[in-house]
Design an enzyme around this catalytic site. Structure first.
Site, mmCIF file in Angstrom:
data_model
loop_
_atom_site.group_PDB
_atom_site.id
_atom_site.type_symbol
_atom_site.label_atom_id
_atom_site.label_comp_id
_atom_site.label_asym_id
_atom_site.label_seq_id
_atom_site.Cartn_x
_atom_site.Cartn_y
_atom_site.Cartn_z
ATOM 1 N N HIS A 62 1.760 -6.464 -3.475
ATOM 2 C CA HIS A 62 2.106 -7.321 -2.337
ATOM 3 C C HIS A 62 1.153 -8.506 -2.291
ATOM 4 O O HIS A 62 0.187 -8.592 -3.069
ATOM 5 C CB HIS A 62 2.096 -6.540 -1.020
ATOM 6 N N HIS A 64 -1.081 -9.736 -0.067
ATOM 7 C CA HIS A 64 -2.353 -9.831 0.626
ATOM 8 C C HIS A 64 -3.429 -10.105 -0.414
ATOM 9 O O HIS A 64 -3.413 -9.527 -1.505
ATOM 10 C CB HIS A 64 -2.653 -8.559 1.419
ATOM 11 N N ASP A 66 -6.435 -9.405 -1.193
ATOM 12 C CA ASP A 66 -7.262 -8.428 -1.900
ATOM 13 C C ASP A 66 -6.496 -7.704 -3.003
ATOM 14 O O ASP A 66 -7.076 -6.903 -3.734
ATOM 15 C CB ASP A 66 -7.869 -7.420 -0.918
ATOM 16 N N HIS A 67 -5.218 -8.026 -3.151
ATOM 17 C CA HIS A 67 -4.422 -7.414 -4.210
ATOM 18 C C HIS A 67 -3.965 -8.404 -5.283
ATOM 19 O O HIS A 67 -3.379 -7.970 -6.276
ATOM 20 C CB HIS A 67 -3.213 -6.697 -3.608
ATOM 21 N N HIS A 142 4.361 -1.890 5.076
ATOM 22 C CA HIS A 142 3.113 -2.594 5.383
ATOM 23 C C HIS A 142 3.462 -3.793 6.261
ATOM 24 O O HIS A 142 4.615 -3.981 6.661
ATOM 25 C CB HIS A 142 2.435 -3.008 4.078
ATOM 26 N N ASP A 212 -0.866 -0.373 -0.078
ATOM 27 C CA ASP A 212 -1.046 -0.405 1.370
ATOM 28 C C ASP A 212 0.238 -0.004 2.102
ATOM 29 O O ASP A 212 1.299 -0.580 1.867
ATOM 30 C CB ASP A 212 -1.455 -1.813 1.813
ATOM 31 N N HIS A 270 -9.032 2.195 -1.659
ATOM 32 C CA HIS A 270 -8.828 1.147 -0.656
ATOM 33 C C HIS A 270 -9.666 1.435 0.590
ATOM 34 O O HIS A 270 -9.204 1.368 1.716
ATOM 35 C CB HIS A 270 -7.342 1.019 -0.298
#
Length: 303
Positions: A62, A64, A66-67, A142, A212, A270
């Site tokens: 996805h 976000h 941090d990914h 999410h 997530d 995570h």
């Protein structure tokens, strides 16, 4: 046949305590797959001896940061070190636009073909398959569209009883046929049954990556009977209300999911930056599902 997962990053949005944002390498019989690409991924690949140009498939769960915020740097470095082979990128709608803007304004023209495959957060899909492994997506819940990934090993070969085969005088050229369940017929018509000279094939293995998500029953049908499940476990269960508010999962919930879906092993990750000591998350999960492990950066986990 090798089937392992290397943890490059196991932190949630904020890197803390020398933990990096999410990223993993799956090695299936020397086929390398990258799952998510948080900041610092290319440095972690270098640190742990993984040559980026051996990676031919990258999966992004996805959008976000941090990914995926390490992706532009990794793709650019592959370009700079002379990559020529195709690279397949699988991710949500909009990822290709983000990359196009980055490369447009840096005036970067990649030396290799970057082939984008848009994933769906609405329904499961098979996104890659060859004769040895299949990769599927499944929807997660999410704050933005998000998918998990499942890696299923193909049918494994039967195990040869070599001493018995040699004693029977079966030619080496027929060994693979026996492993595939094909009987050997000698010139005089005598039949040597594959079942008499082999053991049944081991069960095929599977790795499930649950990125997530809030805990729901919606994705459980897609993750049944996994050999190893990685499941985000951002919080201890005492913060379950915060987990629901941010659409994340607690360590206890991850363990319950592993138990409900009949997984063999569970890998947590995570982790929230609020936790320097991760043992409480491990203990919380092991109370429900004993075969739980903490993901550790730089460590390979066998599927």
């Amino acid at each position: 046949m090798r089937f392992e997962v290397l943890i490059l990053g196991n932190s949630s949005a904020t890197p803390m305590y020398d933990r990096h944002p999410t990223s993993q390498v799956v090695n299936f019989n020397e086929q390398l797959f990258l799952i998510d690409c948080g900041e610092g991924t290319q440095m972690q690949l270098s640190r742990y001896g993984i040559k980026s140009n051996k990676i031919n498939h990258i999966f992004i769960s996805h959008l976000h940061g941090d990914h995926y915020l390490g992706l532009v740097g990794l793709l650019s470095s592959m370009h700079l070190i002379g990559r020529k082979s195709d690279l397949h990128l699988y991710g949500p709608k909009g990822l290709d636009e983000i990359l196009a803007v980055q490369f447009k304004y840096s005036e970067t023209l990649l030396r290799y073909d970057l082939i984008f495959h848009e994933t769906s957060a609405e329904e499961p899909q098979v996104i890659f398959e060859n004769r040895t492994i299949k990769v599927s997506t499944f929807p997660l819940t999410h704050r933005i569209p998000c998918t998990g990934f499942r890696f299923d090993e193909g049918q494994r070969s039967r195990h040869l009883l070599v001493e018995d085969i040699e004693e029977a005088g079966i030619p080496v050229a027929y060994y693979q046929l026996l492993k595939n369940g094909v009987d050997y017929v000698r010139e005089d018509g005598q039949v040597f049954s594959a079942s008499d000279y082999t053991l049944p094939a081991p069960l095929s293995r599977s790795y499930v990556y649950c990125s997530d998500t809030i805990r729901t029953a919606n994705y459980l049908p897609y993750i049944q009977h996994a050999t190893l499940i990685y499941h985000e476990s951002t919080f201890l269960h005492e913060m379950v209300d915060r987990a629901k508010e941010t659409f994340h999962t607690t360590a206890l919930e991850a363990a319950e999911i592993a138990k409900e879906t009949h997984a063999d092993k569970l890998l947590l990750g995570h982790y929230s930056a609020r936790y320097k000591d991760l043992q409480p998350l491990l203990l919380e999960a092991q109370f429900v599902f004993p075969k739980t492990m903490l993901s550790q950066e730089g460590k390979w986990f066998s599927v």
